[in-house]
Design an enzyme around this catalytic site. Structure first.
Site, PDB file in Angstrom:
ATOM      1  N   CYS A 197      13.636  10.853   7.047  1.00 59.36           N
ATOM      2  CA  CYS A 197      13.384  10.416   8.433  1.00 59.36           C
ATOM      3  C   CYS A 197      14.577  10.657   9.333  1.00 59.36           C
ATOM      4  CB  CYS A 197      12.972   8.951   8.448  1.00 59.36           C
ATOM      5  SG  CYS A 197      14.181   7.861   7.706  1.00 59.36           S
ATOM      6  N   GLU A 209       8.926   1.459  11.305  1.00 60.43           N
ATOM      7  CA  GLU A 209      10.051   2.400  11.099  1.00 60.43           C
ATOM      8  C   GLU A 209       9.426   3.780  11.120  1.00 60.43           C
ATOM      9  OE1 GLU A 209      13.004   1.105  10.820  1.00 60.43           O
ATOM     10  OE2 GLU A 209      12.332  -0.948  10.505  1.00 60.43           O
ATOM     11  N   LYS A 213       0.873  -1.185   0.000  1.00 60.67           N
ATOM     12  CA  LYS A 213       0.000   0.000   0.000  1.00 60.67           C
ATOM     13  C   LYS A 213       0.905   1.229   0.000  1.00 60.67           C
ATOM     14  CE  LYS A 213      -2.138   3.004   1.878  1.00 60.67           C
ATOM     15  NZ  LYS A 213      -1.895   4.382   1.443  1.00 60.67           N
ATOM     16  N   GLU A 266       8.610  16.262  15.377  1.00 61.99           N
ATOM     17  CA  GLU A 266       9.168  16.120  14.034  1.00 61.99           C
ATOM     18  C   GLU A 266       8.412  17.035  13.064  1.00 61.99           C
ATOM     19  OE1 GLU A 266       8.260  12.530  11.802  1.00 61.99           O
ATOM     20  OE2 GLU A 266      10.359  12.380  11.228  1.00 61.99           O
TER      21      GLU A 266
HETATM   22  P1  NAD Z   1       2.078   8.610   7.327  1.00 63.71           P
HETATM   23  O1  NAD Z   1       2.212   7.864   8.597  1.00 63.71           O
HETATM   24  O2  NAD Z   1       1.109   9.706   7.248  1.00 63.71           O
HETATM   25  O3  NAD Z   1       1.712   7.612   6.137  1.00 63.71           O
HETATM   26  C1  NAD Z   1       2.474   6.463   5.874  1.00 63.71           C
HETATM   27  C2  NAD Z   1       1.593   5.432   5.201  1.00 63.71           C
HETATM   28  O4  NAD Z   1       0.587   5.038   6.120  1.00 63.71           O
HETATM   29  C3  NAD Z   1       0.873   5.911   3.945  1.00 63.71           C
HETATM   30  O5  NAD Z   1       0.853   4.895   2.989  1.00 63.71           O
HETATM   31  C4  NAD Z   1      -0.519   6.179   4.462  1.00 63.71           C
HETATM   32  O6  NAD Z   1      -1.509   6.055   3.468  1.00 63.71           O
HETATM   33  C5  NAD Z   1      -0.676   5.078   5.493  1.00 63.71           C
HETATM   34  N1  NAD Z   1      -1.709   5.374   6.493  1.00 63.71           N
HETATM   35  C6  NAD Z   1      -2.167   6.585   6.916  1.00 63.71           C
HETATM   36  N2  NAD Z   1      -3.162   6.427   7.814  1.00 63.71           N
HETATM   37  C7  NAD Z   1      -3.341   5.090   7.977  1.00 63.71           C
HETATM   38  C8  NAD Z   1      -4.207   4.307   8.773  1.00 63.71           C
HETATM   39  N3  NAD Z   1      -5.098   4.864   9.584  1.00 63.71           N
HETATM   40  N4  NAD Z   1      -4.105   2.957   8.694  1.00 63.71           N
HETATM   41  C9  NAD Z   1      -3.191   2.375   7.892  1.00 63.71           C
HETATM   42  N5  NAD Z   1      -2.367   3.070   7.099  1.00 63.71           N
HETATM   43  C10 NAD Z   1      -2.422   4.417   7.140  1.00 63.71           C
HETATM   44  O7  NAD Z   1       3.569   9.091   6.984  1.00 63.71           O
HETATM   45  P2  NAD Z   1       4.038  10.024   5.777  1.00 63.71           P
HETATM   46  O8  NAD Z   1       3.595  11.406   6.087  1.00 63.71           O
HETATM   47  O9  NAD Z   1       3.698   9.389   4.476  1.00 63.71           O
HETATM   48  O10 NAD Z   1       5.626   9.920   5.938  1.00 63.71           O
HETATM   49  C11 NAD Z   1       6.329  10.715   6.810  1.00 63.71           C
HETATM   50  C12 NAD Z   1       6.684   9.961   8.081  1.00 63.71           C
HETATM   51  O11 NAD Z   1       7.403   8.776   7.781  1.00 63.71           O
HETATM   52  C13 NAD Z   1       7.588  10.767   8.979  1.00 63.71           C
HETATM   53  O12 NAD Z   1       7.201  10.624  10.316  1.00 63.71           O
HETATM   54  C14 NAD Z   1       8.948  10.140   8.752  1.00 63.71           C
HETATM   55  O13 NAD Z   1       9.881  10.355   9.762  1.00 63.71           O
HETATM   56  C15 NAD Z   1       8.587   8.706   8.574  1.00 63.71           C
HETATM   57  N6  NAD Z   1       9.673   7.974   7.890  1.00 63.71           N
HETATM   58  C16 NAD Z   1      10.425   7.061   8.603  1.00 63.71           C
HETATM   59  C17 NAD Z   1      11.473   6.370   7.991  1.00 63.71           C
HETATM   60  C18 NAD Z   1      12.301   5.340   8.752  1.00 63.71           C
HETATM   61  O14 NAD Z   1      12.991   4.534   8.128  1.00 63.71           O
HETATM   62  N7  NAD Z   1      12.271   5.322  10.075  1.00 63.71           N
HETATM   63  C19 NAD Z   1      11.744   6.604   6.642  1.00 63.71           C
HETATM   64  C20 NAD Z   1      10.972   7.550   5.955  1.00 63.71           C
HETATM   65  C21 NAD Z   1       9.931   8.208   6.585  1.00 63.71           C
END
Ligand code: NAD
Length: 494
Positions: free
Chosen positions: A299, A264, A188, A398
Site C-alpha cells: 500500500c 486503511e 473476513k 493506484e
Molecule cells: P479489495 O478492496 O479488493 O479487497 C479487500 C477486502 O475487501 C477483501 O477481503 C475483499 O473480499 C473484501 N471486499 C471486496 N468487495 C467487498 C464488498 N463489496 N463488501 C465488503 N467487502 C468486500 O482490496 P485488495 O485488492 O484485496 O487489496 C489491495 C488494496 O488494499 C489496495 O488498494 C491497497 O493499497 C490496499 N491496502 C492498503 C493498506 C493500508 O494500510 N492503507 C495496506 C495494504 C493494502
C-alpha cells in the site's frame, strides 16, 4: 531457514479448509467452496469455504455470545495478556510453516514474507499484550461535589475485512488490538489469500483464546463481506483494501446500524529525490525496493518518483538499471527479490495500466511485460516509465503492481505541488542532505507517513494510516487502540 526446509514444506499438500466458528471448523451453510490457485505456478492448491449471509450470521452470533458471556470481555487484563503472549510465541515457533503457506497462497517472496508476515504478526500480538494493562481510565477535574470518571470499555463485535497482500501482518494489526481491549472479532480474509489466517485462528485457540471470541468466514467480498458490513450486530468495521470497497463499507454502515467504520486504503505515494541527497546510488537501490518488492503490491509503495531535474537523467538510469537487475521469479527461492503477482486478475489489471501508459504517451524505460509465462505463474517485470505528466492515468491511479513513473521537478515548491497533487495521502519519502529542507518537506507533505533518506520500514510503535482518500483510521501503535474502545462517562453525585 534454509532452502531445503522451505522446499520440504512447499511439497506438502494443503488440506481443504472450512469456516472457523465457535471454536471449531464448520462446513458452510451455503454449501459452497472456492478453489485456491497458487500464483507461483497456476496450480490448484486446495479449496476453502465460500460463506454466505447465513454463515456470517452464525459467526456474528457466536462473537456476540462470547462477548456477552464476559469470558474474554471481562477477563482480567493479566489473563488476556497471557493468551496474547502465548499466541506470539506460537507464531514465532511456527514462523517458517506459516510463511511458506502464505507464499504459496499469494506469491510474496519468502525473504520478505518471513519478516513481514509471521515476524510482524508475532510482534504485533506481543506489543498489544504488553500494552493492554497500561490503558487506564481517567478521573475528570470536576467540582468537589461530583466524581467524573471516564471509562474505556470494549466496543463489542468487531468485523475485520483484510486484503491479500500481507494477510497475516494486516490481520494481526486488527485482531491483536481488538482482542487486547476485550472485543470479539469476526474476520473476513481476502478470497485471494486466506490460508495463513485460517491457521492463525487455530493457533489462537490452541493458545487458550475462548471459543467464539475470534471467528473466521472466508468467501467473496460481495457476499460474505457485504453481509458483515450490513450486519446489525457488528459494532465496528475495520478494513484494509481498495478505496472502492471502502466507500461501500461506509454505505453499509449508513444503511444498517451506523457502525463505526475505519478505513486503511490505497496510495499513490511520491518518492522525492533532491540533487543534494547524501548517496544517490543508495537512494536508487532503496527506491527500487520501495516499488518493486512484493511486485509493488504494497500500500505504501513509492509509485511516483520525483527527481530534481539536474540529476534526472543519471538517477533514472540508475533506477532502470536496478529494475532490470531485480531477480523476479519463484517466491519460494531465497534469492528471489520479487515474487509473483497474487492472481491472474491482478496481473491483467497491471497489464491494463501499462497499455494505457503507452497509449497516453509515456516512455517505457524498463520492463513493461509479463515474464516467466512458461511456469504457469503470474509474473511481471519491474517496469519504469519516463516522460509522464501529472494528468496521465499512471500518475493518478493506484496500480498495485511493479510499475514506477518518473517525473522531473525544478524547485522545492514544484516538488511539493506535484507530490500533493493527488487524491491520496498514504506515504511519501524525501531524499536530501539538507536538514532544514527535510523538516520543511515532512511538514508540508500531506501524507500519513513521510520517510527521510529511506523508503519503507517501521515498527509497531508508530501508527500507519492515510490522509484524504487513503483512509481515516490508524493501525499499529497505542493510537490504534482507540478504534476498539468506547468512552463512557460516569457522573457521580457525592
Ligand atoms: P479489495 O478492496 O479488493 O479487497 C479487500 C477486502 O475487501 C477483501 O477481503 C475483499 O473480499 C473484501 N471486499 C471486496 N468487495 C467487498 C464488498 N463489496 N463488501 C465488503 N467487502 C468486500 O482490496 P485488495 O485488492 O484485496 O487489496 C489491495 C488494496 O488494499 C489496495 O488498494 C491497497 O493499497 C490496499 N491496502 C492498503 C493498506 C493500508 O494500510 N492503507 C495496506 C495494504 C493494502
Amino acid at each position: 531457514m534454509d532452502q531445503s526446509q522451505i522446499d520440504a514444506l512447499a511439497a506438502q499438500p494443503v488440506s481443504a479448509r472450512q469456516l472457523f466458528i465457535d471454536g471449531r471448523w464448520v462446513a458452510p451453510q451455503s454449501g459452497k467452496v472456492m478453489d485456491v490457485t497458487s500464483p507461483i505456478d497456476g496450480r490448484l492448491l486446495t479449496t476453502i469455504a465460500d460463506a454466505g449471509a447465513a454463515d456470517v450470521d452464525a459467526a456474528v452470533a457466536s462473537a456476540r455470545r462470547a462477548f456477552d458471556s464476559g469470558v474474554w470481555s471481562r477477563a482480567a487484563p493479566a489473563e488476556r495478556k497471557k493468551v496474547l503472549h502465548r499466541i506470539a510465541d506460537a507464531i514465532e515457533r511456527e514462523a517458517l510453516e506459516l510463511a511458506v503457506l502464505g507464499v504459496r497462497d499469494n506469491g510474496t517472496e519468502i525473504g520478505m514474507a518471513i519478516k513481514a508476515e509471521p515476524g510482524s504478526a508475532a510482534g504485533t500480538f506481543r506489543y498489544y499484550a504488553e500494552a493492554l494493562d497500561k490503558v487506564n481510565g481517567e478521573v475528570a477535574p470536576t467540582a468537589g461535589s461530583v466524581l467524573g470518571m471516564i471509562l474505556r470499555e470494549p466496543v463489542g463485535v468487531v468485523g475485520a475485512i483484510v486484503p491479500w497482500n500481507f494477510p497475516m501482518m494486516i490481520g494481526a494489526w486488527k485482531i491483536a488490538p481488538a482482542l487486547a481491549m476485550g472485543n470479539s472479532v469476526v474476520l473476513k480474509p481476502s478470497e485471494v489469500a486466506s490460508l495463513s489466517l485460517l491457521r492463525l485462528v487455530e493457533i489462537c485457540h490452541e493458545c487458550g483464546l475462548p471459543e467464539g471470541v475470534l471467528n473466521v468466514v472466508t468467501g467473496h467480498g460481495a457476499v460474505a463481506g457485504e453481509a458483515l458490513g450490513l450486519h446489525m450486530d457488528v459494532d465496528v468495521l475495520v478494513f484494509t483494501g481498495s478505496g472502492g470497497v471502502g466507500r461501500r463499507l461506509l454505505e453499509y454502515s449508513a444503511r444498517s446500524n451506523l457502525k463505526r467504520v475505519y478505513l486503511e486504503l490505497g496510495g499513490k505515494s511520491p518518492n522525492i529525490v533532491f540533487a543534494d541527497a547524501p548517496d544517490l546510488r543508495q537512494a536508487a537501490k532503496v527506491s527500487a525496493a520501495g516499488i518493486f518488492r512484493n511486485s509493488g503490491q504494497v500500500c505504501v509503495a513509492g509509485s511516483r518518483l520525483l527527481v530534481e531535474r539536474s540529476i534526472q537523467e543519471d538517477f533514472t538510469a540508475m533506477l532502470a538499471e536496478e529494475a532490470r537487475a531485480m531477480k523476479v521469479g519463484n517466491p519460494l527461492k531465497l534469492d528471489t527479490q520479487a515474487g509473483a503477482i497474487s492472481s491472474e486478475m491482478q496481473l491483467a489489471r497491471v497489464q491494463g495500466f501499462v497499455e494505457v501508459a503507452h497509449d497516453e504517451g509515456a516512455v517505457l524505460l524498463a520492463g513493461g511485460e509479463r515474464i516467466l509465462a512458461e511456469t504457469g505463474g503470474s509474473y511481471f517485470a519491474p517496469t519504469v516509465f519516463g516522460g509522464v505528466t501529472p494528468e496521465m492515468t499512471l500518475v493518478r491511479e493506484e496500480v498495485f503492481g511493479p510499475v514506477l513513473s518518473v517525473m522531473p521537478f525544478d524547485t522545492e515548491e514544484d516538488a511539493l505541488r506535484i507530490a500533493n497533487g493527488t487524491e491520496y495521502g498514504l506515504a511519501a519519502a524525501v531524499w536530501t542532505g539538507n536538514l532544514s529542507r527535510a523538516h520543511r518537506m515532512v511538514r508540508a507533505i500531506d501524507a500519513g507517513v513521510v520517510h527521510v533518506n529511506t523508503y519503507g520500514g517501521a515498527d509497531n510503535t508508530v501508527p500507519l494510516g492515510g490522509h484524504r482518500q487513503s483512509g481515516n483510521g490508524h493501525d499499529k501503535s497505542l493510537h490504534a487502540l482507540d478504534k476498539y474502545v468506547n468512552l463512557k462517562t460516569a457522573w457521580i453525585q457525592l
